[in-house]
Design a protein around this motif. Structure first.
Motif, mmCIF file in Angstrom:
data_model
loop_
_atom_site.group_PDB
_atom_site.id
_atom_site.type_symbol
_atom_site.label_atom_id
_atom_site.label_comp_id
_atom_site.label_asym_id
_atom_site.label_seq_id
_atom_site.Cartn_x
_atom_site.Cartn_y
_atom_site.Cartn_z
ATOM 1 N N GLY A 61 25.631 -14.485 27.022
ATOM 2 C CA GLY A 61 24.955 -13.481 27.837
ATOM 3 C C GLY A 61 23.498 -13.285 27.479
ATOM 4 O O GLY A 61 22.967 -12.175 27.643
ATOM 5 N N PRO A 63 19.774 -12.648 27.579
ATOM 6 C CA PRO A 63 19.078 -11.946 28.664
ATOM 7 C C PRO A 63 18.301 -12.846 29.623
ATOM 8 O O PRO A 63 18.170 -12.537 30.798
ATOM 9 C CB PRO A 63 18.125 -10.994 27.941
ATOM 10 N N ASP A 64 17.805 -13.974 29.126
ATOM 11 C CA ASP A 64 17.003 -14.847 29.987
ATOM 12 C C ASP A 64 17.854 -15.847 30.768
ATOM 13 O O ASP A 64 17.325 -16.667 31.513
ATOM 14 C CB ASP A 64 15.939 -15.581 29.169
ATOM 15 N N GLU A 73 17.057 -13.266 17.424
ATOM 16 C CA GLU A 73 17.479 -12.581 18.653
ATOM 17 C C GLU A 73 18.926 -12.120 18.545
ATOM 18 O O GLU A 73 19.271 -11.002 18.946
ATOM 19 C CB GLU A 73 17.336 -13.514 19.861
ATOM 20 N N ARG A 77 20.500 -8.331 18.784
ATOM 21 C CA ARG A 77 21.503 -7.963 19.788
ATOM 22 C C ARG A 77 22.795 -7.458 19.145
ATOM 23 O O ARG A 77 23.441 -6.576 19.688
ATOM 24 C CB ARG A 77 21.796 -9.139 20.714
#
Length: 154
Positions: A61, A63-64, A73, A77
């Motif tokens: 999932g 974000p980009d 990252e 998250r």
């Protein structure tokens, strides 16, 4: 005269919350916990620890939409330290759930992606969780409507 502290103001605002809002929040929290617990049980049936399920879901999932994340990252998250994420990734990699690849633009950057086996297990959990996810969404919508009604009345 001493200035009112931010903590005191927050405490006073909390005391002014309508009982209905508190009841709705308690119900939502209970439903959220039930959903998370159910998801953990389903993940175990697919031979995933709750941590590995969260890892795979975060990567898939991204974000980009790239279905890949860096360790930094991922740590952000999952709200874990980089060291904890590095260990979690290493164990998931050992059992064939994720793969590391170096970025083309910078060899110091490592991208994490899900293997076909990791994707199979993740999708199994997500599909099996669909009814519970719908129920949680229903409860969330009810709480949002309750808040909107309460906010409009004040």
């Amino acid at each position: 005269m001493p200035r009112e502290s931010r903590t005191t103001r927050k405490r006073d605002q909390a005391a002014a919350l309508p009982l209905e809002r508190v009841i709705d929040l308690a119900e939502f929290r209970a439903c959220l916990r039930t959903f998370l617990r159910h998801s953990e049980h389903v993940a175990r049936r697919w031979d995933l620890t709750p941590q590995r399920f969260a890892l795979l879901l975060a990567i898939k999932g991204a974000p980009d939409g790239s279905e890949q994340l860096t360790v930094t990252e991922l740590a952000r998250r999952l709200q874990l330290s980089r060291n904890s994420v590095t260990e979690l990734v290493a164990r998931a990699e050992e059992v064939g759930l994720v793969r590391r690849t170096q970025a083309d633009h910078d060899q110091r950057v490592v991208h994490l992606t899900i293997t076909p086996e990791g994707d199979r297990r993740l999708m199994g959990v997500l599909v099996e969780n669909e009814d519970a996810r719908r129920e949680l969404a229903h409860v969330f919508d009810a709480v949002a409507r309750s808040f909107a009604a309460t906010d409009g009345a004040t």
